[in-house]
Enzyme design. Structure first.
Site, PDB file in Angstrom:
ATOM      1  N   THR A 117       0.821  -1.213   0.000  1.00  0.00           N
ATOM      2  CA  THR A 117       0.000   0.000   0.000  1.00  0.00           C
ATOM      3  C   THR A 117       0.860   1.270   0.000  1.00  0.00           C
ATOM      4  OG1 THR A 117      -0.155  -0.317   2.379  1.00  0.00           O
ATOM      5  CG2 THR A 117      -2.056  -0.959   1.086  1.00  0.00           C
ATOM      6  N   ASP A 118       0.189   2.409  -0.171  1.00  0.00           N
ATOM      7  CA  ASP A 118       0.893   3.697  -0.218  1.00  0.00           C
ATOM      8  C   ASP A 118       0.914   4.368   1.147  1.00  0.00           C
ATOM      9  OD1 ASP A 118       0.941   3.464  -3.084  1.00  0.00           O
ATOM     10  OD2 ASP A 118      -1.158   4.038  -3.039  1.00  0.00           O
TER      11      ASP A 118
ATOM     12  N   SER B 159       1.325   8.626   4.943  1.00  0.00           N
ATOM     13  CA  SER B 159       0.654   8.578   3.662  1.00  0.00           C
ATOM     14  C   SER B 159       1.708   8.937   2.632  1.00  0.00           C
ATOM     15  CB  SER B 159      -0.483   9.588   3.642  1.00  0.00           C
ATOM     16  OG  SER B 159      -0.991   9.677   2.343  1.00  0.00           O
ATOM     17  N   ARG B 160       2.070   7.954   1.798  1.00  0.00           N
ATOM     18  CA  ARG B 160       3.233   8.183   0.943  1.00  0.00           C
ATOM     19  C   ARG B 160       2.948   9.037  -0.274  1.00  0.00           C
ATOM     20  NH1 ARG B 160       4.101   2.410   1.605  1.00  0.00           N
ATOM     21  NH2 ARG B 160       4.894   2.270   3.708  1.00  0.00           N
ATOM     22  N   VAL B 161       1.716   9.143  -0.694  1.00  0.00           N
ATOM     23  CA  VAL B 161       1.452   9.982  -1.871  1.00  0.00           C
ATOM     24  C   VAL B 161       0.466  11.106  -1.587  1.00  0.00           C
ATOM     25  CG1 VAL B 161       1.984   8.238  -3.581  1.00  0.00           C
ATOM     26  CG2 VAL B 161      -0.332   8.417  -2.695  1.00  0.00           C
TER      27      VAL B 161
END
Ligand SMILES: Nc1ncnc2c1ncn2[C@@H]1O[C@H](COP(=O)(O)OP(=O)(O)O)[C@@H](O)[C@H]1O
Ligand SMILES: [Mg+2]
Length: 510
Positions: free
Chosen positions: A349-350, A375-377
């Site tokens: 997941t992101d 939250s990577r994006v």
């Protein structure tokens, strides 16, 4: 008539015998060798494809799962009690498909897309494959539009973008389901279709959830897919793919959809059960070798697709991007995120939202551990005004976590440290949120501004919730216009106006 010699006769018989061809057609048909625990082994079926539907008597169907040298392993979809050794089954040439389309909105369906809400059959127009390859890289677009969840802590610090895959992880009873339900309820009037996939849950639980959806008008834009704890393992394994296919329908038509998988731990258990029954070699924690793949192939299908892709899918009728946002849930034991399935899904997941029992029991609800959640994006998708105001909040909380252990000796601390601790405490209090209590962009913005600019400092910690309510009321009653503007545009310029509103509010509430 000439008499045949004995040797000649045997030669003729031999010749005739070699010319006989046994015309037993076992290409498309097979015979059951044995049946056990929902698994059927068959002889024959030489043409069977992986994943093909096999038809038996009495409208019983199965899926080809194992193709081996001497037999084919088939998992029966549903009841298998009428099957017995020696019975025939035949290939259908079809892979599993489920109904998709607008007709499904507002309905509760099972893994095969059959309505189970007692509101009659669904007039299904279109069917689509349950297992599909995720769109390739050239079809994708970067995630840069926000999904406003309405949850303060998420929108301000762990933002989620449309097309993102954000994991919700935590022990049981920490509010994972409640959090996702809130996200769905908060999408009202936003032109976002929601899909809730309940896997391995009690039926009574699912009924409760559907009732909540109905009560708050969420069924107008939601599809519920159910494979409950009493359904066969194969149904629980396939349910997420069913939901995903239904969600892709919207994605591919240039719309936005959000899908919640509640939860993938139970899906992994179901898949492990099937694999062990099929005698596939077990690996770590008895999961089969492809357990990573079942989750990655599912979550890769959630993405944002570009205009060209949508154009191709709709034959040029639409010129927008589409998205499917996934919120998979994973249940941990004892808060251990380093177990096999949790680490797998974290890596796919992101980002993850980590819910903690400790926080939950201390009344910090939603029990989000802000330090461990990322939250990577989403940052690039965050509403501008919230992004600007939210970064300060994150920093303050990080400082607070460092200093928290000193908080007990507060009398010996210097002034600045004391102030930071108070600020952190106030922000933690501000981030608490009851269920069914969403905050719009404008509401969140003014709260974040108040927290950043130390308006909370002279508020007693017990009165923070009261302060919040009063401020929100004030904003919504007196400044409707600016509120709507912020909600719509979310630009940074409005921060100036927030300041004025807060000053007036302070004057009025002395
Ligand atoms: N923000 C919240 N405020 C108050 N109670 C909450 C909140 N979130 C969840 N709860 C309560 O916690 C309980 C467990 O929540 P649930 O979502 O079922 O947990 P999980 O899915 O993690 O097992 C429920 O009774 C729910 O009402
Ligand atoms: Mg739950």
């Amino acid at each position: 008539m000439k008499q045949l010699k004995f040797s000649e006769l045997s030669n003729i018989i031999k010749k005739e015998l070699t010319n006989i061809k046994f015309q037993l057609d076992l290409k498309n048909e097979g015979i059951i060798i044995n049946v056990f625990d929902g698994i059927v082994r068959m002889y024959g079926l030489y043409d069977a494809m992986y994943g093909e539907i096999i038809e038996f008597v009495d409208n019983i169907f199965g899926l080809v799962f194992n193709i081996e040298r001497t037999n084919v392993g088939i998992v029966i979809l549903g009841d298998y009690k009428n099957l017995s050794e020696g019975m025939k089954g035949k290939c259908t040439g079809n892979l599993l498909k489920v109904p998709v389309g607008l007709e499904l909105i507002g309905r509760v369906v099972d893994t095969l897309g059959i309505a189970i809400d007692g509101k009659g059959t669904i007039k299904k127009k279109k069917k689509d494959l349950i297992e599909k390859i995720a769109p390739g890289v050239i079809c994708r677009k970067t995630v840069n539009q926000p999904l406003n969840t309405g949850i303060k802590a998420i929108d301000s610090m762990i933002p989620i973008g449309l097309g993102q895959r954000e994991l919700i992880i935590g022990d049981r009873n920490v509010g994972k389901t409640s959090l996702c339900l809130d996200v769905i309820l908060n999408q009202k009037n936003k032109d976002i279709t929601c899909i809730y996939v309940a896997i391995g849950q009690k039926k009574s639980n699912v009924v409760k959830i559907v009732n909540v959806f109905e009560k708050y008008g969420a069924m107008n834009y939601t599809i519920v897919v159910v494979a409950s704890a009493s359904d066969p393992a194969i149904m629980q394994y396939l349910a997420p793919y069913t939901g995903c296919t239904m969600g892709e329908y919207f994605r591919d038509r240039g719309k936005n959809a959000v899908i919640v998988y509640d939860d993938l731990t139970k899906q992994a258990w179901a898949y492990r059960q099937i694999s062990l029954l099929l005698k596939r070699p077990p690996g770590r924690e008895a999961y089969p070798g492809d357990i990573f793949y079942i989750h990655s192939k599912l979550l890769e299908r959630a993405c944002r697709v570009n205009k060209k892709f949508v154009g191709n899918q709709t034959k040029g009728r639409r010129n927008t991007t589409g998205s499917l946002t996934a919120l998979p849930i994973i249940e941990t034991k004892g808060g251990d995120v380093s177990e096999f399935i949790p680490t797998n899904v974290i890596s796919i997941t992101d980002g993850q939202i980590f819910l903690e029992t400790n926080l939950f029991n201390n009344g910090i609800r939603p029990a989000i551990n802000v330090g461990l959640s990322v939250s990577r994006v989403g940052g690039s998708a965050q509403t501008k005004i919230i992004k600007k105001l939210g970064s300060g909040i994150r920093l303050s909380l990080a400082k607070y976590r460092e200093l928290e252990s000193f908080a007990q000796f507060s009398s010996e601390l210097d002034k600045i440290t004391k102030k930071q601790i108070i600020k952190g405490r106030n922000i933690t209090e501000l981030m608490k949120q009851k269920q069914l209590n969403k905050r719009s962009v404008a509401e969140l913005a003014i709260l974040l501004y108040a927290a950043n600019k130390d308006y909370l400092n002279d508020v007693d910690i017990k009165k923070i919730a009261f302060f919040e309510n009063e401020l929100i009321k004030y904003l919504n009653i007196k400044y409707k216009k600016i509120r709507n503007l912020i909600n719509k545009k979310g630009k940074e310029e409005y921060i100036e106006q927030l300041k004025q509103i807060l000053e007036k509010f302070k004057e009025n509430h002395r």
